[in-house]
Write a protein that holds these residues in place. Structure first.
Motif, short mmCIF file in Angstrom:
data_model
loop_
_atom_site.label_atom_id
_atom_site.label_comp_id
_atom_site.label_asym_id
_atom_site.label_seq_id
_atom_site.Cartn_x
_atom_site.Cartn_y
_atom_site.Cartn_z
N CYS A 97 0.82 -1.21 0.00
CA CYS A 97 0.00 0.00 0.00
C CYS A 97 0.85 1.26 0.00
N ASP A 98 1.95 1.24 0.74
CA ASP A 98 2.81 2.42 0.76
C ASP A 98 3.43 2.64 -0.62
N THR A 99 3.84 1.56 -1.27
CA THR A 99 4.40 1.68 -2.62
C THR A 99 3.35 2.22 -3.60
N ALA A 100 2.10 1.78 -3.42
CA ALA A 100 1.02 2.22 -4.31
C ALA A 100 0.51 3.60 -3.96
N GLY A 101 0.89 4.12 -2.80
CA GLY A 101 0.43 5.44 -2.38
C GLY A 101 -1.02 5.48 -1.94
N VAL A 102 -1.51 4.37 -1.37
CA VAL A 102 -2.89 4.32 -0.88
C VAL A 102 -2.85 4.12 0.64
N PRO A 103 -3.80 4.72 1.35
CA PRO A 103 -3.77 4.66 2.82
C PRO A 103 -4.21 3.32 3.37
N LEU A 104 -3.46 2.82 4.32
CA LEU A 104 -3.81 1.61 5.06
C LEU A 104 -3.32 1.79 6.48
N THR A 105 -4.20 1.66 7.45
CA THR A 105 -3.80 1.70 8.85
C THR A 105 -3.47 0.29 9.31
N VAL A 106 -2.22 0.08 9.70
CA VAL A 106 -1.79 -1.23 10.16
C VAL A 106 -1.72 -1.24 11.68
N LEU A 107 -2.58 -2.03 12.29
CA LEU A 107 -2.60 -2.17 13.74
C LEU A 107 -1.93 -3.50 14.07
N GLY A 201 -1.85 -10.89 1.67
CA GLY A 201 -1.32 -9.65 1.13
C GLY A 201 -2.30 -8.91 0.26
N LEU A 202 -3.11 -9.66 -0.50
CA LEU A 202 -3.94 -9.04 -1.52
C LEU A 202 -5.24 -8.45 -0.99
N VAL A 203 -5.88 -9.08 -0.01
CA VAL A 203 -7.19 -8.60 0.45
C VAL A 203 -7.08 -7.19 1.07
N PRO A 204 -6.25 -6.98 2.11
CA PRO A 204 -6.19 -5.63 2.65
C PRO A 204 -5.64 -4.61 1.66
N SER A 205 -4.69 -5.02 0.84
CA SER A 205 -4.10 -4.09 -0.14
C SER A 205 -5.12 -3.71 -1.20
N GLY A 206 -5.85 -4.71 -1.70
CA GLY A 206 -6.86 -4.44 -2.71
C GLY A 206 -8.01 -3.61 -2.19
N LEU A 207 -8.46 -3.89 -0.96
CA LEU A 207 -9.54 -3.10 -0.38
C LEU A 207 -9.10 -1.65 -0.15
N ALA A 208 -7.82 -1.46 0.10
CA ALA A 208 -7.30 -0.10 0.31
C ALA A 208 -7.12 0.65 -0.99
N GLY A 209 -7.14 -0.07 -2.13
CA GLY A 209 -7.05 0.59 -3.42
C GLY A 209 -5.78 0.33 -4.20
N ALA A 210 -4.92 -0.55 -3.74
CA ALA A 210 -3.70 -0.88 -4.48
C ALA A 210 -4.03 -1.71 -5.72
N ASP A 211 -3.19 -1.60 -6.74
CA ASP A 211 -3.37 -2.36 -7.97
C ASP A 211 -2.80 -3.76 -7.76
N VAL A 263 9.94 -1.79 2.21
CA VAL A 263 10.23 -3.13 1.71
C VAL A 263 11.33 -3.79 2.53
N GLY A 264 12.21 -2.97 3.12
CA GLY A 264 13.25 -3.52 3.99
C GLY A 264 12.69 -4.26 5.18
N ASP A 265 11.59 -3.75 5.74
CA ASP A 265 10.97 -4.42 6.89
C ASP A 265 10.37 -5.76 6.49
N TRP A 266 9.83 -5.83 5.28
CA TRP A 266 9.29 -7.11 4.80
C TRP A 266 10.43 -8.11 4.57
N ILE A 267 11.50 -7.66 3.94
CA ILE A 267 12.66 -8.54 3.71
C ILE A 267 13.26 -8.97 5.04
N GLU A 268 13.26 -8.07 6.02
CA GLU A 268 13.82 -8.38 7.34
C GLU A 268 13.16 -9.62 7.94
N GLN A 269 11.83 -9.68 7.91
CA GLN A 269 11.16 -10.85 8.46
C GLN A 269 11.47 -12.09 7.66
N LEU A 270 11.41 -11.97 6.35
CA LEU A 270 11.65 -13.12 5.48
C LEU A 270 13.02 -13.74 5.75
#
Length: 526
Positions: A97-107, A201-211, A263-270
């Motif tokens: 979502c951040d890459t796509a520039g769409v808002p998503l609140t991550v709790l 990955g796709l459900v919250p991102s898609g609902l937020a408006g990411a492609d 993306v660094g935080d995602w790679i960090e976990q992986l």
């Protein structure tokens, strides 16, 4: 564009390992979901964890379904998306979502001030995605309960505001289905940290408006190159690079995230969860830009990777690589590279045996079955759990235990990561002070990421915890504990497990967070 350069004299070993991987058809066997690649001990787990290799195609039917739901929700005025999830359930949607520039609140926290702030913001127009693979993640279950209570108290039907993503047949699947929630069931043969292109990955991102269709296109377009048994395969080269380097005690992966999209935080976990076990592994060190300390200057035990850069970084020592590809392709690239590296290092890249230990310790403390720690000293509103009668002395004592040749410091902060985001700047300060790799993690988020490496990886870390008394605690509906007691138990439980593994730990608890952070920042900067 992907560049990989070797700058230390193990070129021959790298070329030999790369040639062996090509001859043994490692890349194409990964694509074919060959569970034997990581040895007989890993085969039972690997046999049910390789469906991520074909998600670019398998997840395609989800796209239309998610877009249709987004349009339905928008027609009802529901245009704010909150994601309740931890680790693999939250890190991928956040970066997408951040890459796509769409808002998503991550709790992704049990910190009561952060939970309360998320619930208070635009509740009537909020759609909450509750995301948990196992269905038993306590943080996510607690967040869901809090939102259900808030919707009900406001005269809103939770069924109209909550969407669930989980594995089929999980406890959450059963409960959500009975409650009448919309449920997306993900492929159970994909592990959490490999699930970026699944429903998680796709459900919250898609609902937020990411492609999300475009994201799958990016991954699909990279498959031929990433699954080729060829010396030009960038994932194969990167994985071999990491694995060969690890043989030479080069066990830090410094990631300069030029994208600024997380993306660094995602790679960090992986990387951390996949490789950090059996006393081995690769520690990711995420830095925000190429001139950050630990990247420039770097240390002899580091691989340098610039994400989004256009040229391979210059390494003073160790290895260097630059990665600049679309997000969907980069996600698949790293997944392939990590499992290739795991094969060379000699670990199972699909399990996480040390994650559960911290969860169990927290549960014991919550239930009254564990020993609640008491401070060893107090200094002007800061309780000290560790050596030293003052904060200055305690920090000095901890840092004095750091191995200056191979060690690292992990800073673990169990506070509201939105309200106190600028405190992350102490990572740079400490890296400058110590001349060693320093990681920074928000708790309890990091417990589902680097937490595995801290206990199971190379045993050369020292750990600084910062906790604090919240402005106001918050009850967890239907539970006999609060969010405040839960996050305290998570911090104390993880510290106990780290100590049981022989890791040095200092915990500083701030009774008044604002002034306490100023004091800690000043001490750390000395």
């Amino acid at each position: 564009m992907v560049q990989i350069a070797l700058t230390v004299p193990v070129q021959h070993e790298f070329e030999t390992a790369l040639r062996e991987a090509i001859e043994q058809r490692v890349a194409s066997r990964i694509a074919a979901q060959d569970a034997t690649l990581w040895g007989p001990d890993a085969e039972p787990e690997a046999s049910i964890r390789l469906s991520w290799t074909q998600l670019a195609d398998a997840s395609r039917p989800l796209v239309a379904e998610i877009i249709e739901l987004r349009e339905q929700l928008a027609s009802k005025g529901l245009d704010r998306v909150v994601l309740c999830g931890m680790g693999g359930s939250s890190l991928a949607p956040e970066v997408i979502c951040d890459t796509a520039g769409v808002p998503l609140t991550v709790l992704d926290s049990s910190q009561p001030d952060m939970v309360r702030a998320a619930i208070a913001d635009g509740l009537e127009r909020t759609i909450v995605v509750v995301s948990s693979k196992s269905g038993g993640t306590v943080e996510t279950d607690s967040q869901r309960r809090a939102y259900e209570q808030a919707f009900t108290d406001s005269g809103l039907d939770p069924v109209d505001h909550i969407v669930v993503v989980t594995d089929p047949g999980s406890p959450l699947d059963d409960e959500a289905t009975k409650a009448g929630y919309r449920v997306f069931r993900a492929d159970p043969h994909v592990g959490g940290r490999y699930s970026a292109l699944t429903a998680f990955g796709l459900v919250p991102s898609g609902l937020a408006g990411a492609d999300i269709g475009g994201l799958l296109d990016q991954a699909a377009g990279a498959q031929a190159a990433l699954y080729a048994d060829d010396a030009d395969n960038p994932a194969l080269r990167l994985g071999v690079l990491i694995g060969v380097a690890n043989r030479h005690r080069v066990d830090k992966l410094v990631l300069a995230d030029q994208t600024r999209h997380g993306v660094g935080d995602w790679i960090e976990q992986l990387v951390a969860e996949s490789t950090g076990k059996l006393g081995k592994g690769v520690l990711p060190v995420v830095v925000p830009f190429e001139n950050a300390v630990n990247f420039n200057p770097s240390t002899a035990d580091s691989i340098l990777v610039s994400i989004g850069g256009t040229d391979a970084p210059e390494a003073q020592s160790g290895y260097a690589a630059a990665l600049d590809v679309d997000l969907g392709a980069q996600m698949l690239l790293w997944e392939v590279a990590v499992v290739v590296a795991g094969r060379i290092i000699g670990i199972n890249p699909f399990d996480q045996p040390d994650v559960e230990s911290a969860k169990q310790a927290a549960r014991e403390l919550l239930s009254g079955g564990g020993e609640v720690p008491t401070p060893d000293a107090s200094d002007n509103g800061i309780d000290i759990y560790g050596d030293g009668s003052t904060v200055d002395d305690a920090v000095t004592a901890l840092l004095g235990k750091l191995d200056l040749q191979h060690g690292y410091l992990a800073v673990q902060v169990y506070l509201d990561r939105i309200a106190y985001a600028d405190f992350a700047g102490v990572r740079e300060v400490l890296a400058q002070r110590l001349g060693r790799p320093v990681t920074f993690g928000w708790g309890p988020r990091f417990l589902h990421s680097t937490g595995q490496y801290h206990k199971g990886g190379t045993p050369n870390g020292v750990f600084l915890q910062v906790t604090g008394t919240p402005a106001e605690d918050l009850a967890v509906p239907g539970r006999d504990f609060t969010f405040g007691s839960f996050i305290d138990s998570q911090a104390a439980g993880d510290a106990a497990v780290l100590r049981d593994h022989g890791r040095p730990v200092l915990r500083l608890h701030l009774s008044d967070i604002g002034p306490g952070l100023q004091r800690v920042r000043a001490v750390l900067g000395q």
